[in-house]
Design an enzyme around this catalytic site. Structure first.
Site, PDB file in Angstrom:
ATOM      1  N   HIS A 114       1.405  14.239   0.966  1.00  0.00           N
ATOM      2  CA  HIS A 114       1.867  12.910   2.055  1.00  0.00           C
ATOM      3  C   HIS A 114       1.778  11.383   1.515  1.00  0.00           C
ATOM      4  O   HIS A 114       1.664  10.607   1.623  1.00  0.00           O
ATOM      5  CB  HIS A 114       1.035  13.344   2.945  1.00  0.00           C
ATOM      6  CG  HIS A 114       1.113  12.786   4.328  1.00  0.00           C
ATOM      7  ND1 HIS A 114       2.344  11.680   5.214  1.00  0.00           N
ATOM      8  CD2 HIS A 114       0.996  11.782   5.024  1.00  0.00           C
ATOM      9  CE1 HIS A 114       2.277  11.342   5.751  1.00  0.00           C
ATOM     10  NE2 HIS A 114       0.862  10.807   5.899  1.00  0.00           N
ATOM     11  N   ASP A 133      19.387 -13.798 -11.979  1.00  0.00           N
ATOM     12  CA  ASP A 133      18.797 -11.874 -12.168  1.00  0.00           C
ATOM     13  C   ASP A 133      18.099 -12.501 -11.729  1.00  0.00           C
ATOM     14  O   ASP A 133      17.239 -13.463 -12.076  1.00  0.00           O
ATOM     15  CB  ASP A 133      19.743 -11.434 -13.382  1.00  0.00           C
ATOM     16  CG  ASP A 133      20.006 -10.192 -12.416  1.00  0.00           C
ATOM     17  OD1 ASP A 133      19.213  -9.622 -12.496  1.00  0.00           O
ATOM     18  OD2 ASP A 133      20.871  -9.907 -12.889  1.00  0.00           O
ATOM     19  N   TRP A 175      -5.471  12.116  -1.488  1.00  0.00           N
ATOM     20  CA  TRP A 175      -5.116  11.055  -2.148  1.00  0.00           C
ATOM     21  C   TRP A 175      -6.031  10.417  -2.798  1.00  0.00           C
ATOM     22  O   TRP A 175      -6.077   9.586  -4.148  1.00  0.00           O
ATOM     23  CB  TRP A 175      -4.025  10.413  -1.775  1.00  0.00           C
ATOM     24  CG  TRP A 175      -4.791   8.908  -0.797  1.00  0.00           C
ATOM     25  CD1 TRP A 175      -5.274   9.078   0.203  1.00  0.00           C
ATOM     26  CD2 TRP A 175      -4.503   7.509  -1.292  1.00  0.00           C
ATOM     27  NE1 TRP A 175      -5.557   7.592   0.437  1.00  0.00           N
ATOM     28  CE2 TRP A 175      -5.428   6.763  -0.211  1.00  0.00           C
ATOM     29  CE3 TRP A 175      -4.503   7.117  -2.377  1.00  0.00           C
ATOM     30  CZ2 TRP A 175      -5.830   5.559  -0.799  1.00  0.00           C
ATOM     31  CZ3 TRP A 175      -3.955   5.718  -2.899  1.00  0.00           C
ATOM     32  CH2 TRP A 175      -4.952   4.941  -1.933  1.00  0.00           C
ATOM     33  N   SER A 183       5.163   1.953 -13.511  1.00  0.00           N
ATOM     34  CA  SER A 183       6.266   1.494 -13.710  1.00  0.00           C
ATOM     35  C   SER A 183       6.297   0.365 -12.347  1.00  0.00           C
ATOM     36  O   SER A 183       6.879  -0.871 -12.467  1.00  0.00           O
ATOM     37  CB  SER A 183       7.250   2.776 -12.382  1.00  0.00           C
ATOM     38  OG  SER A 183       7.969   2.121 -11.699  1.00  0.00           O
ATOM     39  N   SER A 184       5.084   0.171 -11.302  1.00  0.00           N
ATOM     40  CA  SER A 184       4.470  -0.622 -10.919  1.00  0.00           C
ATOM     41  C   SER A 184       4.612  -2.186 -11.635  1.00  0.00           C
ATOM     42  O   SER A 184       4.531  -3.099 -11.457  1.00  0.00           O
ATOM     43  CB  SER A 184       3.647  -0.410  -9.975  1.00  0.00           C
ATOM     44  OG  SER A 184       3.504   0.405  -9.669  1.00  0.00           O
ATOM     45  N   HIS A 242      -9.050  -0.560  -3.433  1.00  0.00           N
ATOM     46  CA  HIS A 242      -8.377  -1.351  -2.122  1.00  0.00           C
ATOM     47  C   HIS A 242      -7.647  -2.388  -2.101  1.00  0.00           C
ATOM     48  O   HIS A 242      -6.888  -3.297  -1.566  1.00  0.00           O
ATOM     49  CB  HIS A 242     -10.294  -2.421  -1.762  1.00  0.00           C
ATOM     50  CG  HIS A 242     -10.207  -2.714  -0.184  1.00  0.00           C
ATOM     51  ND1 HIS A 242     -10.130  -2.181   0.496  1.00  0.00           N
ATOM     52  CD2 HIS A 242     -10.189  -4.178   0.172  1.00  0.00           C
ATOM     53  CE1 HIS A 242     -10.086  -3.381   1.929  1.00  0.00           C
ATOM     54  NE2 HIS A 242      -9.852  -4.265   1.660  1.00  0.00           N
ATOM     55  N   GLU A 295      -5.143  -1.869  -4.073  1.00  0.00           N
ATOM     56  CA  GLU A 295      -4.192  -1.589  -3.273  1.00  0.00           C
ATOM     57  C   GLU A 295      -3.594  -2.223  -1.812  1.00  0.00           C
ATOM     58  O   GLU A 295      -2.298  -1.834  -1.852  1.00  0.00           O
ATOM     59  CB  GLU A 295      -3.628   0.084  -3.878  1.00  0.00           C
ATOM     60  CG  GLU A 295      -3.251   0.938  -3.229  1.00  0.00           C
ATOM     61  CD  GLU A 295      -1.400   1.052  -4.091  1.00  0.00           C
ATOM     62  OE1 GLU A 295      -1.846   0.076  -5.687  1.00  0.00           O
ATOM     63  OE2 GLU A 295      -0.438   0.791  -3.691  1.00  0.00           O
ATOM     64  N   TYR A 308      -3.978  -4.255  -0.202  1.00  0.00           N
ATOM     65  CA  TYR A 308      -3.346  -5.310  -0.203  1.00  0.00           C
ATOM     66  C   TYR A 308      -2.211  -5.309  -0.965  1.00  0.00           C
ATOM     67  O   TYR A 308      -1.163  -6.438  -0.058  1.00  0.00           O
ATOM     68  CB  TYR A 308      -4.024  -6.735  -0.304  1.00  0.00           C
ATOM     69  CG  TYR A 308      -5.760  -6.775   0.637  1.00  0.00           C
ATOM     70  CD1 TYR A 308      -5.268  -6.842   1.763  1.00  0.00           C
ATOM     71  CD2 TYR A 308      -6.604  -6.406   0.611  1.00  0.00           C
ATOM     72  CE1 TYR A 308      -6.018  -6.461   2.839  1.00  0.00           C
ATOM     73  CE2 TYR A 308      -8.123  -6.254   1.161  1.00  0.00           C
ATOM     74  CZ  TYR A 308      -7.796  -6.696   2.190  1.00  0.00           C
ATOM     75  OH  TYR A 308      -8.459  -6.383   3.208  1.00  0.00           O
ATOM     76  N   SER A 313       6.421 -13.647   8.373  1.00  0.00           N
ATOM     77  CA  SER A 313       6.403 -14.805   7.789  1.00  0.00           C
ATOM     78  C   SER A 313       8.489 -15.702   7.806  1.00  0.00           C
ATOM     79  O   SER A 313       8.291 -17.404   8.039  1.00  0.00           O
ATOM     80  CB  SER A 313       5.947 -15.658   6.396  1.00  0.00           C
ATOM     81  OG  SER A 313       4.783 -15.300   7.288  1.00  0.00           O
ATOM     82  N   HIS A 315     -16.875  -0.680   0.560  1.00  0.00           N
ATOM     83  CA  HIS A 315     -17.117  -0.684   2.095  1.00  0.00           C
ATOM     84  C   HIS A 315     -15.926   0.720   2.286  1.00  0.00           C
ATOM     85  O   HIS A 315     -16.243   0.829   3.044  1.00  0.00           O
ATOM     86  CB  HIS A 315     -16.380  -1.267   2.928  1.00  0.00           C
ATOM     87  CG  HIS A 315     -15.195  -1.983   2.642  1.00  0.00           C
ATOM     88  ND1 HIS A 315     -14.619  -3.378   2.827  1.00  0.00           N
ATOM     89  CD2 HIS A 315     -13.565  -0.924   2.812  1.00  0.00           C
ATOM     90  CE1 HIS A 315     -13.005  -2.980   2.793  1.00  0.00           C
ATOM     91  NE2 HIS A 315     -13.079  -1.968   2.323  1.00  0.00           N
ATOM     92  N   HIS A 316     -15.819   1.461   1.540  1.00  0.00           N
ATOM     93  CA  HIS A 316     -15.260   2.731   1.206  1.00  0.00           C
ATOM     94  C   HIS A 316     -15.751   3.829   0.728  1.00  0.00           C
ATOM     95  O   HIS A 316     -16.163   5.036   1.393  1.00  0.00           O
ATOM     96  CB  HIS A 316     -13.807   3.067   0.800  1.00  0.00           C
ATOM     97  CG  HIS A 316     -12.500   2.342   0.591  1.00  0.00           C
ATOM     98  ND1 HIS A 316     -11.815   2.406   1.690  1.00  0.00           N
ATOM     99  CD2 HIS A 316     -12.668   0.849   0.166  1.00  0.00           C
ATOM    100  CE1 HIS A 316     -10.983   1.620   1.425  1.00  0.00           C
ATOM    101  NE2 HIS A 316     -11.951   0.774   0.741  1.00  0.00           N
ATOM    102  N   THR A 326      -7.335 -13.132   7.499  1.00  0.00           N
ATOM    103  CA  THR A 326      -6.215 -12.663   8.521  1.00  0.00           C
ATOM    104  C   THR A 326      -5.665 -13.253   9.514  1.00  0.00           C
ATOM    105  O   THR A 326      -4.528 -13.238   9.856  1.00  0.00           O
ATOM    106  CB  THR A 326      -7.037 -11.066   8.046  1.00  0.00           C
ATOM    107  OG1 THR A 326      -7.444 -10.688   6.779  1.00  0.00           O
ATOM    108  CG2 THR A 326      -5.530 -10.366   8.445  1.00  0.00           C
ATOM    109  N   LYS A 342      -3.145 -16.003   9.917  1.00  0.00           N
ATOM    110  CA  LYS A 342      -1.890 -15.520   9.707  1.00  0.00           C
ATOM    111  C   LYS A 342      -1.646 -15.070  10.800  1.00  0.00           C
ATOM    112  O   LYS A 342      -0.500 -15.786  11.459  1.00  0.00           O
ATOM    113  CB  LYS A 342      -1.927 -14.225   8.618  1.00  0.00           C
ATOM    114  CG  LYS A 342      -2.250 -14.439   6.876  1.00  0.00           C
ATOM    115  CD  LYS A 342      -1.458 -13.784   5.902  1.00  0.00           C
ATOM    116  CE  LYS A 342      -0.944 -14.536   4.863  1.00  0.00           C
ATOM    117  NZ  LYS A 342       0.430 -15.023   5.231  1.00  0.00           N
ATOM    118  N   ARG A 348     -11.869  14.125   9.019  1.00  0.00           N
ATOM    119  CA  ARG A 348     -10.395  13.828   8.889  1.00  0.00           C
ATOM    120  C   ARG A 348      -9.713  14.874   7.975  1.00  0.00           C
ATOM    121  O   ARG A 348     -10.919  15.827   7.491  1.00  0.00           O
ATOM    122  CB  ARG A 348      -9.614  12.746   7.931  1.00  0.00           C
ATOM    123  CG  ARG A 348     -10.457  11.914   6.621  1.00  0.00           C
ATOM    124  CD  ARG A 348     -10.645  10.947   6.308  1.00  0.00           C
ATOM    125  NE  ARG A 348      -9.623  10.866   5.407  1.00  0.00           N
ATOM    126  CZ  ARG A 348      -9.197   9.481   4.807  1.00  0.00           C
ATOM    127  NH1 ARG A 348      -9.406   8.898   4.719  1.00  0.00           N
ATOM    128  NH2 ARG A 348      -7.667   9.167   3.791  1.00  0.00           N
TER     129      ARG A 348
END
Lengths: 185, 373, 535
Positions: C86, C115, C151, C179-180, C263, C265, C267, C278, C312-313, C338, C341, C460
């Site tokens: 998931h 294009d 994951w 791909s990315s 991390h 990722e 963002y 915006s 921080h993870h 943040t 914004k 979790r």
């Protein structure tokens, strides 16, 4: 037309740069492994920095006593009994000490083990100097064989004041399958 | 509209205030856990306050500055001064939060001068506690019955939060935990102490607590550690100092008794029936997690025992695997976890259950290690 | 879909002056071989919607199992596979391709390019994605099951103790990564080399800016993920020991490498959202975006900060005090840009002439709910508190607020905003409003109680839980089912809109700005063969 080729050229140059960034970052991912080791060596953060030292002759500080604890773990796939013969000792910084660990192979086969050290608090590993240690080499025991293994060490006299208890843990892993040559850790 | 917003805000506040008991962080029973709780509430209120101001302005604009009200849009779209103000103010709020957070953190990380050291080892899927200052330790396993989990029996009050043998600690002593793991990463967490420490295989981590009140405190493994991650709870029974000492003494003497018992087991054999009954108990509590109660395992992950080469083949090989484990696999060496009698019983069970009718009866003496012979 | 194609063709025949390019194969071959940024954008968006439902179905399995205490539907091992896959599908299959799809559609239109710069590469970077996800999903059917280690695939659970199918997982992640990266390179080259004359960097629309920065994050972060999975592969199958203590490695090192990717990722999945919001907020406030340049700087500083907060993870892994303090300070510092914004968006709405069409509704919901996710993020960043929150449902609530009511709500907002431009028809406003309100209510029933579950002590990634968590879990599951079903409405609205409806004008939103609104609706197959003039 010349406009188009110009754009193509610009594109290709840019792509080349971007692809090299990608390649570099992939290598950087791998470079993180030695970088992490170096970082740990300097800061002691994972409690794993160990180099062989020569015995200390000066710098004995008898005004301080540090409580040193020894503990062992045995990997689940490792058929040895392994334990420290002394669980705690008190040492002065700068004092040379020898402690013994006992290991017994309780399986019917020859088994090769590698002891991996870990110190808590991690930073203390910077001040724990090993003169001689069984963890420098892989150990091979025949079925039922029992040995006493020595660790000779001293604690640097410049160990920070706030560290007064130090735990040295050894985890014994089964490396029979990968035992090609005896590498020091 | 304002009324609705204000009522809603009040509702949120009051529900949070009353939620303390069940749906908020526990206040806990250590000085640290109480500091953590206060920090949590402070930051929570700061967030609420900022939220009310920002969303308040936003809702005001949404109500007052609506096109349907015939409002004409203003033209301003820049102001360096305002940008600076709303960069600087949050910055100072953050500093105000960071100061108490730093103080609490420094206290949490001060592991020095402990009175008691407990070594905690996580493994799939149980905890092993060792009292460092004594030659004494034990495994702590989930005691909720499989029937409760499978919904065939009514669930008890402490469903999934109960163990066969809790860790016992005294109050008012600084207890230092040395945390490590045997296989994968686990995490030892008791919310009431505000202690959560990862158990990394091959490494040792520290944490500490000083508990103020006797009681039973429960926690769970907090790092995904495989199939039964949800089924390895932590229970800590905290006793007044005197009772703790009594408990410890009785435990130490029973360790001696158990050693004598072991010697007796070597000399006296079990009947097939005894071995099968005891073996089934041991099998269901330790082995069935992977090899399944039916002995069929999980194809691709955990091998089957039913009709397997090991269980039907050479007894010595079978004993070797159970006692010494299998290198580079999830199969642990149970030689050091179980008594000889239990080892013999479970091997007998595996060789005779689920149609594995070898008829072999293994005795404690057969399992005895080559080293002891 | 085929109706959309036809419409595009018809329109293209009429409007496009460059008829020579208009010959394209029909049917499946058209989609397989297309190099048109609009076709590829549509492919990405369609694929992402499909993956959203596949990943969503797995979430439904998870919530069904957690509906009551006790094991009912699946076994714990399969439950772990569901949580793992998931997560992977939603991150790499739903959110990221949706943003790439939007970039493909909108970036060339917004900067006045004909294009993407590398159209054939574009085709390739899309078509390897379905292959990657087929491999990943197929691995679930291998003996022993698919990936079951979360994951985040922490070693050694993902090496020594992982199922046999781990090689397939590694292979799939590699392809997704390639791909990315290809997509990101294409976007950077397009933005740097194909802007219409006169469009300086500080005149670019915010969506282009945020994607520009995101693309750089992608090419820097994804290769590190590639390195991490490669190390997992060799540790498991080729006897290296990067992460195994027995050979001198360190399992915590894996977490450092993973989060060094992970991390940024996070963002990567939120910066394009900022761009979309915006774009939409000014359009429906009929007022220019407040503080354009500060928005650009805030986005850039968030991107830079994202590389120095990864640990921080990992506060509970046994880090030294100094490291814990450093990562706490750098983490809470992110609240400043943040915050800027959010304040800018509110200031944009202030004294505007606001109307509440569906894109605006989603955008407003985004601001509020994303900010709630930001608040819980701030709380998580405080190290002593993280010791209590870490790996509980509080974290689950936090990142779902940021990713579902953040990233996915912004994607929905963008989809409604640009659908008239893409299809030439207005979507059904009544149905879309229904979709919005149902989603808004159900998503909060789904994720808000998770905060309390986490605070109360529910870890979790557990398939079964203690009795005191039962009532809230039931509520959460009900919210989950309702949210899942509500999303079917989105498909109905989109399909209806593709098939027909009220004709969309060139500029259906009177406050919208940008080149894309000067083109006819639907957009012709080929656009801006001659670059437009920047005003």
């Amino acid at each position: 037309m010349s406009d188009k080729t110009l754009v193509h050229k610009k594109n290709n140059q840019l792509i080349a740069k971007l692809v090299s960034v990608v390649m570099l970052m992939f290598l950087f991912g791998y470079a993180l492994v030695p970088l992490y080791d170096v970082f740990c060596d300097i800061t002691g953060i994972n409690g794993r920095r160990f180099v062989q030292s020569t015995p200390q002759i000066s710098g004995l500080n008898e005004s301080r006593l540090i409580n040193l604890q020894f503990t062992t773990s045995v990997a689940p796939d490792m058929p040895w009994k392994f334990s420290p013969m002394t669980k705690t000792i008190e040492v002065h910084p700068g004092e040379n000490k020898v402690v013994k660990f006992s290991a017994t192979n309780i399986s019917p086969n020859t088994v090769v083990g590698q002891a991996i050290p870990s110190v808590s608090p991690g930073i203390a590993s910077l001040y724990l100097n090993k003169v001689e240690c069984f963890c420098f080499n892989r150990q091979e025991l025949k079925a039922g064989e029992q040995v006493e293994m020595g660790l000779s060490f001293f604690i640097s006299s410049d160990i920070p004041e706030d560290i007064n208890t130090l735990t040295l843990s050894y985890t014994l892993f089964n490396v029979t399958a990968v035992n090609q040559n005896k590498q020091p850790i | 509209m304002y009324k609705i917003i204000i009522t809603f805000a009040l509702l949120v506040f009051s529900s949070i205030a009353t939620a303390q008991s069940d749906y908020n962080l526990p206040l806990g029973v250590t000085d640290i856990s109480q500091k953590v709780y206060n920090l949590h509430m402070t930051i929570f209120y700061v967030c609420i306050a900022i939220g009310l101001v920002v969303f308040g302005l936003m809702f005001f604009a949404m109500i007052k500055h609506r096109k349907s009200k015939g409002v004409k849009a203003a033209q301003f779209h820049e102001s360096t001064l305002i940008e600076i103000i709303w960069t600087v103010i949050p910055f100072f709020i953050l500093i105000a939060l960071a100061v108490p957070a730093t103080q609490t953190l420094i206290e949490m990380e001060d592991n020095s001068n402990a009175d008691i050291t407990i070594k905690i080892t996580g493994s799939q899927w149980k905890w092993h506690y060792e009292y460092f200052d004594h030659d004494f330790g034990f495994y702590s396993l989930l005691s909720t019955s499989p029937e409760q989990i499978a919904n065939t029996k009514e669930k008890g009050v402490n469903y999934l939060l109960e163990v066969d043998k809790p860790l016992v600690l005294p109050i008012n002593k600084k207890v230092r935990f040395l945390v490590t793991a045997d296989d994968v990463i686990h995490s030892w967490w008791v919310p009431a102490f505000a202690v959560k420490q990862d158990a990394n295989p091959g490494f040792i981590n520290e944490a500490w607590t000083r508990i103020n009140e006797p009681g039973v405190y429960r926690g769970q493994c907090a790092e995904l550690c495989g199939k039964d991650h949800g089924f390895m709870p932590i229970v800590v029974e905290v006793l007044p100092e005197k009772e703790y000492q009594q408990w410890l003494d009785s435990q130490l003497s029973s360790v001696l008794l158990a050693k004598e018992k072991e010697q007796q087991d070597l000399n006296s054999g079990m009947t097939m029936e005894e071995a099968m009954t005891l073996g089934e108990q041991v099998y269901l509590s330790l082995c069935a997690a992977c090899h399944m109660p039916s002995g069929e395992g999980i194809p691709g992950a955990f091998p089957a025992l039913k009709n397997s080469k090991i269980a039907l083949g050479d007894v010595k090989k079978h004993i070797d695997i159970v006692v010494n484990g299998v290198e580079k696999s999830a199969m642990q060496a149970y030689g050091q976890q179980l008594s000889l009698k239990k080892l013999a019983a479970v091997i007998t069970y595996e060789r005779n259950a689920w149609g594995n009718n070898t008829g072999d009866l293994v005795q404690a003496n057969d399992v005895q290690q080559p080293a002891n012979k | 879909m085929s109706t959309l194609v036809k419409n595009n063709n018809k329109k293209a025949d009429i409007d496009d002056f460059d008829h020579a390019h208009d010959e394209k194969p029909r049917g499946i071959m058209r989609w397989l071989l297309t190099t048109n940024h609009k076709d590829i954008g549509t492919l990405y968006l369609g694929f992402s919607l499909l993956m959203f439902f596949v990943g969503g179905a797995m979430a439904m399995v998870i919530r069904a199992e957690l509906f009551q205490p006790g094991m009912q539907i699946v076994d714990p091992n399969f439950f772990n596979q569901m949580t793992t896959v998931h997560g992977l599908i939603m991150v790499f299959g739903a959110v990221m391709p949706a943003f790439v799809g939007l970039a493909n559609w909108m970036v060339p239109l917004m900067i006045g390019a004909p294009d993407m710069a590398l159209p054939r590469l574009n085709n390739w970077s899309f078509w390897i994605l379905p292959a990657a996800f087929s491999v990943l999903i197929a691995s679930l059917f291998m003996p022993g099951g698919g990936p079951n280690f979360g994951w985040t695939f922490y070693a050694p659970l993902s090496t020594t103790y992982a199922p046999d199918s781990t090689a397939l997982f590694v292979f799939a992640v590699h392809i997704m990564g390639i791909s990315s990266i290809l997509g990101a390179i294409n976007i950077i080259v397009t933005i740097m080399n194909l802007r219409a004359p006169g469009m300086s960097y500080m005149k670019m629309p915010m969506f282009v800016w945020t994607w520009f920065i995101t693309a750089f994050l992608l090419i820097v972060a994804i290769p590190v993920l590639a390195a991490a999975v490669t190390m997992i592969l060799t540790d498991k199958y080729f006897a290296t020991s990067f992460f195994s203590a027995a050979g001198g490695g360190d399992p915590v090192l894996f977490q450092h490498i993973f989060w060094f990717f992970g991390h940024p990722e996070v963002y990567i999945m939120i910066l394009p959202s900022f761009g979309i919001i915006s774009t939409i907020i000014p359009a429906f406030s009929r007022k220019k975006l407040f503080g354009y340049s500060s928005m650009v700087y805030a986005t850039a500083s968030i991107a830079l900060l994202s590389f120095v907060v990864w640990a921080h993870h990992m506060f509970t892994t046994g880090m030294p005090l100094a490291a814990e303090l450093f990562f706490m300070y750098s983490t809470i510092l992110i609240a400043v840009p943040t915050g800027v914004k959010v304040f800018n968006w509110v200031a944009t709405m202030w004294r505007g002439a606001i109307s509440f069409e569906v894109p605006m509704l989603f955008a407003i919901a985004f601001i509020i709910l994303f900010t709630i996710g930001g608040f819980s993020g701030l709380m998580l960043g405080i190290t002593p508190l993280d010791f209590q929150y870490h790996d509980t449902y509080f974290v689950v609530a936090h990142f779902h607020y940021v990713l579902v009511t953040g990233a996915i709500f912004s994607i929905m907002a963008g989809a409604y905003f640009w659908l008239p431009k893409w299809t030439g028809y207005m979507y059904d406003e009544r149905l879309a409003k229904l979709h919005f309100w149902l989603s808004l209510i159900s998503v909060n029933i789904l994720f808000f109680p998770m905060h309390f579950l986490g605070l109360a002590g529910m870890p979790r990634r557990i398939p079964d839980y203690a009795l005191q968590f039962a009532d809230f879990n039931q509520l959460v599951s009900l919210g989950g089912f309702a949210f899942g079903i509500s999303q079917l409405l989105f498909v109905v609205v989109v399909v209806k809109c593709v098939r027909g409806g009220a004709k969309a004008q060139e500029k259906p939103w009177d406050g919208a700005e940008g080149f894309e609104w000067e083109l006819p609706s639907p957009v012709p197959y080929h656009t801006f063969s001659t670059p437009p003039k920047v005003k």
